[in-house]
Every structure is written in structure tokens, then in C-alpha cells.
Design an enzyme around this catalytic site. Structure first.
Site, PDB file in Angstrom:
ATOM      1  N   HIS A 123      -6.897   6.390   4.045  1.00  0.00           N
ATOM      2  CA  HIS A 123      -7.458   7.679   3.625  1.00  0.00           C
ATOM      3  C   HIS A 123      -7.509   7.680   2.095  1.00  0.00           C
ATOM      4  O   HIS A 123      -6.669   7.053   1.445  1.00  0.00           O
ATOM      5  CB  HIS A 123      -6.509   8.767   4.134  1.00  0.00           C
ATOM      6  N   ASP A 200       2.025   6.233   5.490  1.00  0.00           N
ATOM      7  CA  ASP A 200       1.308   7.504   5.592  1.00  0.00           C
ATOM      8  C   ASP A 200       1.317   7.912   7.066  1.00  0.00           C
ATOM      9  O   ASP A 200       0.638   7.299   7.894  1.00  0.00           O
ATOM     10  CB  ASP A 200      -0.127   7.303   5.063  1.00  0.00           C
ATOM     11  N   GLN A 203      -1.369  11.001  10.557  1.00  0.00           N
ATOM     12  CA  GLN A 203      -1.941  10.961  11.910  1.00  0.00           C
ATOM     13  C   GLN A 203      -0.917  10.557  12.962  1.00  0.00           C
ATOM     14  O   GLN A 203      -1.097  10.860  14.136  1.00  0.00           O
ATOM     15  CB  GLN A 203      -3.120   9.979  11.961  1.00  0.00           C
ATOM     16  N   LYS A 226      -1.468  18.874  10.211  1.00  0.00           N
ATOM     17  CA  LYS A 226      -1.999  17.913  11.175  1.00  0.00           C
ATOM     18  C   LYS A 226      -1.183  17.907  12.468  1.00  0.00           C
ATOM     19  O   LYS A 226      -1.586  17.292  13.437  1.00  0.00           O
ATOM     20  CB  LYS A 226      -1.989  16.504  10.560  1.00  0.00           C
ATOM     21  N   CYS A 364     -12.954  11.048   4.780  1.00  0.00           N
ATOM     22  CA  CYS A 364     -12.100  10.711   3.626  1.00  0.00           C
ATOM     23  C   CYS A 364     -11.663   9.250   3.663  1.00  0.00           C
ATOM     24  O   CYS A 364     -10.555   8.912   3.226  1.00  0.00           O
ATOM     25  CB  CYS A 364     -10.869  11.607   3.534  1.00  0.00           C
TER      26      CYS A 364
HETATM   27  C1  LIG Z   1      -5.209  14.121   6.511  1.00  0.00           C
HETATM   28  C2  LIG Z   1      -4.741  12.800   6.077  1.00  0.00           C
HETATM   29  C3  LIG Z   1      -4.190  12.607   4.801  1.00  0.00           C
HETATM   30  C4  LIG Z   1      -4.117  13.714   3.776  1.00  0.00           C
HETATM   31  O1  LIG Z   1      -3.327  14.751   4.208  1.00  0.00           O
HETATM   32  P1  LIG Z   1      -3.342  16.136   3.405  1.00  0.00           P
HETATM   33  O2  LIG Z   1      -2.658  17.052   4.339  1.00  0.00           O
HETATM   34  O3  LIG Z   1      -4.775  16.489   3.166  1.00  0.00           O
HETATM   35  O4  LIG Z   1      -2.583  15.905   2.149  1.00  0.00           O
HETATM   36  C5  LIG Z   1      -3.741  11.356   4.476  1.00  0.00           C
HETATM   37  N1  LIG Z   1      -3.823  10.336   5.329  1.00  0.00           N
HETATM   38  C6  LIG Z   1      -4.335  10.468   6.562  1.00  0.00           C
HETATM   39  C7  LIG Z   1      -4.377   9.293   7.478  1.00  0.00           C
HETATM   40  C8  LIG Z   1      -4.817  11.704   6.971  1.00  0.00           C
HETATM   41  O5  LIG Z   1      -5.352  11.837   8.179  1.00  0.00           O
END
Ligand SMILES: *Cc1c(COP(=O)(O)O)cnc(C)c1O
Length: 406
Positions: A123, A200, A203, A226, A364
Site C-alpha cells: 500500500h 503492515d 488487512q 478496517k 492505493c
Molecule cells: C488501508 C491500508 C493501509 C492504510 O491504513 P490507514 O488506516 O489508511 O492508515 C495500509 N496498508 C494496507 C494494506 C491497507 O489496506
């Protein structure tokens, strides 16, 4: 399993309304999730009965607010299986968590010529903070490529790392492709050359059990919105020794122990990284969302969403001219696709007329689009309230939209 999950939809007020005369089929969970009644109520209760600033007042209300806020930290600790609440820093979300690690840990520990490895499926929030750092201190940013199924290769990663590698920053699950990365193996590869690993988890956390000690990651980031919690709140997990040695990211109230004009002593962990009045109701809402997921059981969530994905994949593959983007062997509930001769935005606009909310964009993750040589995809991403019925309506809607657009 079907029956268990059929009860869940009723807990989401927003899904009870109609969109364009149809009951809403919400399939944009990769962008954000809807909120169950209990999360909304926790936030409402906080403002109704418990609102006060935390860590300050000696009066009962402030003590209760502090207990709720710190209670949310403990819920987050158990959710991730961190060793200590000192390792749980509340942030705005994954984006802020990664920027914090880049500007605090990496900026003070890395030098020109040091390498950070990211994957091609990241992302933008796990790309741009490292580019900013590259421009500031001259690190090298290397990219672990993906194959045509949307998978990273561990042998390629083993071949890339060296004593110059200081960090591997990877997503656990791709928002654009659904690919699930072997983060535990990647952590071992990072550690074999003395590098750290940042995962990260934006998801991953809504869809599978996460155990930071089992992964042995150094940093882990999640976003509340999320995973059925509120926006503007997330968690940065980091190993205590790392946080202890890191300089503060922002300065202000609450992150200090004492201040004079000559010198400031910082507060203990994790408060050193929480400058200013925190997002109190956000943390409380996030904790309630974590309890909601724990009550369903994340292994059941993963199993149910795997069934949904298998069914949807099989149905979509029967649509002529449709190409699924992202066919990793280990994959979560995300279906990205394109249809020959149809623009994704036109497709999603028509599907909205059927009450079906899907995303049409680069998600993104522009480098992923570049890899597959497409400007955008239509993406259906699943959550706990989606049903096999939703998939049937998705398929019908795609077929009808395709008829109209071709
Ligand atoms: C949504 C997302 C982000 C960013 O998260 P925010 O809540 O917008 O800071 C980063 N990495 C992944 C894989 C995402 O799906």
C-alpha cells in the site's frame, strides 16, 4: 458456519438500509469496514457517561475514562499477544504507525547506504514514508518483486538480503490482491542478517488470528476502521527494547515526565509516543471491535471468508472475458478483476445501481496495477457480514453491467 454468520449481519445498523431500492451488499471492506451496534454503543456510552481527559484528573470521571482507555490497551495487547502493554502505542492508523517507525526508529538508526526492502504489493502508506526517509538520509529502498499470481518468493528474498539490509517492511495481506505473505518466514530471513521486520497488518487483523510473538516481528501496525472499529485509531506494536531506545515522534503534553525550558524528561512507555490528548473514544471503540472479533473467533472468520472466496472465485471465473488479478495460493477474501473492454469505474457505477458497493481504483497500490499492466481493477472484498447471497447478487450485477457496457 453459514448459520452462525447469518446472525452477524443483523448487528450492523447501516446494512439494514436500502441503496437505490435494494438492500445493501457492502463489498468494500478492503477500504473500510462497517461498525456493529456494540462498537457504536461503546462510543456513545463513553460520551454520554464517561467523558473526561485521561491520565490527569483525580476525580472519579477522569479515573473511569483512564481505566477505559488503558483497558483498551490491555485488550489490544491480548488481541496481538504482545508481552506487555508498554509495547502498545495508540496511533491514528497504519499510516501514522509506519511514519512513526520511519521517522523515529529508522531515522535515528539507519545511515546513508543502508537498505530497506519492501514488496511490490505494498500500500502507498508502506512505500512513501520510506521514500521520504530516503530523501532525508540517503537510504536505499529495494523492492521484492511479485510473480504473475501476486506472490513474493522467499528464495528471492534470501538472495536480496545482506548486512546492509536494516529493515524488511511488508504487508501481511495485500489489499489489492488478497495475497497473504509468509511473514513469519520473512521475519526469520530479516533476523538472519540482523535486520528488523515491520508488518503492515491493516488487512490481516480483520480476517485472521495474529500473534506478534509467534511471527517474531519487531513492528506491527493495524487500523481500527478496517476491523469493525472507528476511524482515526490504530495500534503500533513494537518490541519494548526498540521503543525504549527510540526518540519521541511528536512532542507535547502527556508524553513528558517533566519540562523546563532547558530540558524535558520523557514519560515512560508507551506514553512517550502518545503526545497530546489521545483519541480516547477511538481506543474504546477499537477495544470493543476486538472483543466483537474475539467473540466470533478469528479462526471461524478465516474459515468462513475462505468459503466465500472459493465460491466467488468459482462463480466469477465462469464470466466470459473476466480476468481475476491476484491468484496467490494463500489468499484472503479479496477479489480484484477486470473485464475485457470495460472500464472498472463504469462497471462499479452500474453495480451501485443494484445496491452493490465495490471499489474501482488502484486501491492505493499503484505499483501493483503497473505490475499487471492495468490502470485499475474492480475489487470485491469480504467481511463477516457478507453471505453467499451477496456473491450471487454480485455475479448477477457484473453480468448485467457487462451486457450494458459491451
Ligand atoms: C488501508 C491500508 C493501509 C492504510 O491504513 P490507514 O488506516 O489508511 O492508515 C495500509 N496498508 C494496507 C494494506 C491497507 O489496506
Amino acid at each position: 458456519m453459514k448459520q452462525k454468520f447469518a446472525q452477524i449481519r443483523a448487528q450492523f445498523p447501516i446494512l439494514q438500509q436500502t441503496e437505490n431500492g435494494h438492500s445493501l451488499v457492502y463489498l468494500d471492506n478492503g477500504a473500510t469496514s462497517q461498525k456493529p451496534e456494540r462498537v457504536i454503543k461503546a462510543i456513545d456510552d463513553y460520551y454520554r457517561w464517561q467523558n473526561a481527559n485521561v491520565h490527569r484528573g483525580v476525580y472519579g470521571l477522569s479515573e473511569r475514562a483512564t481505566e477505559l482507555y488503558e483497558g483498551a490497551r490491555e485488550v489490544s495487547r491480548t488481541f496481538l499477544n504482545a508481552k506487555s502493554t508498554r509495547e502498545i502505542v495508540f496511533v491514528r492508523g497504519v499510516t501514522e504507525a509506519i511514519n512513526l517507525v520511519a521517522q523515529s526508529w529508522a531515522r535515528s538508526n539507519l545511515q546513508a547506504g543502508d537498505e530497506i526492502i519492501i514488496t511490490e504489493m505494498e500500500h502507498h502508506s508502506n512505500i512513501v514514508p520510506w521514500q521520504l526517509l530516503r530523501d532525508q538520509i540517503g537510504i536505499r529502498l529495494s523492492v521484492l518483486r511479485i510473480n504473475q499470481r501476486g506472490e513474493v518468493c522467499m528464495n528471492a528474498l534470501k538472495g536480496m538480503v545482506s548486512e546492509k539490509t536494516k529493515l524488511i517492511a511488508t504487508t501481511q495481506m495485500s489489499n489489492a490482491l488478497g495475497s497473504i505473505n509468509p511473514v513469519k518466514e520473512m521475519a526469520a530471513i530479516a533476523h538472519s542478517v540482523g535486520a528488523k521486520i515491520l508488518v503492515d497488518g491493516a488487512q490481516a487483523t480483520p480476517h485472521m488470528t495474529v500473534d506478534v510473538q509467534d511471527i517474531d516481528c519487531d513492528f506491527y501496525a493495524l487500523s481500527g476502521h478496517k476491523m469493525y472499529g472507528p476511524t482515526g485509531i490504530g495500534v503500533l506494536y513494537a518490541k519494548e527494547a526498540l521503543l525504549e531506545a527510540m526518540p519521541p515522534y511528536q512532542g507535547g503534553g502527556d508524553m513528558i515526565y517533566s519540562v523546563t525550558f532547558d530540558k524535558t524528561e520523557y514519560n515512560v512507555l508507551p506514553y512517550k509516543f502518545e503526545a497530546g490528548t489521545p483519541h480516547i473514544e477511538g481506543a474504546i471503540g477499537l477495544a470493543e471491535a476486538m472483543r466483537f472479533l474475539n467473540d466470533i473467533g478469528l479462526s471461524d472468520v478465516a474459515a468462513y471468508e475462505a468459503e466465500l472466496l472459493a465460491y466467488a472465485t468459482e462463480r466469477l471465473k465462469q464470466i466470459e472475458g473476466l480476468r481475476i488479478i491476484g491468484e496467490a495460493e494463500h489468499k484472503g477474501g479479496v477479489l480484484s478483476f477486470i473485464i475485457d473492454g470495460v472500464h472498472p469505474h463504469d462497471m462499479a457505477t452500474l453495480m451501485d445501481q443494484d445496491g452493490i458497493a465495490v471499489r474501482a481504483s488502484h486501491h492505493c497500490a499503484m505499483p501493483v496495477m503497473q505490475h499487471f499492466n492495468v490502470p485499475a481493477t474492480v475489487r470485491a472484498s469480504f467481511g463477516v457480514y457478507n453471505s453467499f447471497d451477496d456473491i450471487d447478487r454480485l455475479v448477477t450485477s457484473i453480468e448485467e453491467a457487462k451486457e450494458m457496457l459491451l
